[in-house]
Write a protein that holds these residues in place. Sequence first.
Motif, PDB file in Angstrom:
ATOM      1  N   SER A  21     -51.759  84.623  34.676  1.00 16.91           N
ATOM      2  CA  SER A  21     -52.998  84.954  35.374  1.00 16.91           C
ATOM      3  C   SER A  21     -53.988  85.567  34.402  1.00 16.91           C
ATOM      4  N   CYS A  22     -55.266  85.369  34.680  1.00 12.27           N
ATOM      5  CA  CYS A  22     -56.320  85.937  33.851  1.00 12.27           C
ATOM      6  C   CYS A  22     -57.481  86.326  34.752  1.00 12.27           C
ATOM      7  N   GLY A  35     -60.507  78.925  29.812  1.00 13.68           N
ATOM      8  CA  GLY A  35     -59.450  78.116  29.228  1.00 13.68           C
ATOM      9  C   GLY A  35     -58.256  78.940  28.815  1.00 13.68           C
ATOM     10  N   TRP A  36     -57.194  78.228  28.540  1.00 12.58           N
ATOM     11  CA  TRP A  36     -55.985  78.817  27.978  1.00 12.58           C
ATOM     12  C   TRP A  36     -55.709  78.155  26.634  1.00 12.58           C
ATOM     13  N   ILE A  70     -53.838  74.183  35.651  1.00  8.42           N
ATOM     14  CA  ILE A  70     -54.801  75.282  35.615  1.00  8.42           C
ATOM     15  C   ILE A  70     -55.580  75.284  36.916  1.00  8.42           C
ATOM     16  N   SER A  71     -55.872  76.469  37.430  1.00 11.09           N
ATOM     17  CA  SER A  71     -56.613  76.566  38.685  1.00 11.09           C
ATOM     18  C   SER A  71     -57.405  77.863  38.703  1.00 11.09           C
ATOM     19  N   ARG A  72     -58.370  77.908  39.609  1.00 11.21           N
ATOM     20  CA  ARG A  72     -59.164  79.132  39.792  1.00 11.21           C
ATOM     21  C   ARG A  72     -58.832  79.744  41.136  1.00 11.21           C
ATOM     22  N   VAL A  79     -58.279  83.021  36.844  1.00  8.25           N
ATOM     23  CA  VAL A  79     -57.752  81.712  36.479  1.00  8.25           C
ATOM     24  C   VAL A  79     -56.231  81.818  36.325  1.00  8.25           C
ATOM     25  N   TYR A  80     -55.554  80.768  36.726  1.00  2.00           N
ATOM     26  CA  TYR A  80     -54.100  80.739  36.651  1.00  2.00           C
ATOM     27  C   TYR A  80     -53.649  79.549  35.797  1.00  2.00           C
TER      28      TYR A  80
END
Length: 122
Positions: A21-22, A35-36, A70-72, A79-80
């Motif tokens: 998670s971010c 982004g990751w 990736i999702s919001r 963001v996940y």
Amino acid sequence: QVQLDESGGGLVQTGGSLRLSCAASGRTLSWNTMGWFRQAPGKEREFVAAISWSGGRTRYADSVKGRFTISRGNAKNTVYLQMNSLKPEDTADYYCAYSSVDSVYVSSYGYWGQGTQVTVSS
């Protein structure tokens, strides 16, 4: 300034799953891209996944396609990264990043989290 706070790393066996998670805070802009990226010891930082503000556009590195998602969150500033079927080669420090442009390049991201470690044991 934008602050990014990551969580969710850890140790998992091959084939397992983790969810990163971010949360972004501060002077965030609309229509940002988040982004990751990841960096393994002795290697350069590399793109993993990115998502547009609306969530309608996502991009993935070939090495993670079909395994990572990736999702919001509803609040848009969270963001996940859901990581499934993890492999030992996924072991790295994972960084959340924030950009005002749609990009997969490290140089396009001006804000970075502190990183969270992911270790996949064989």
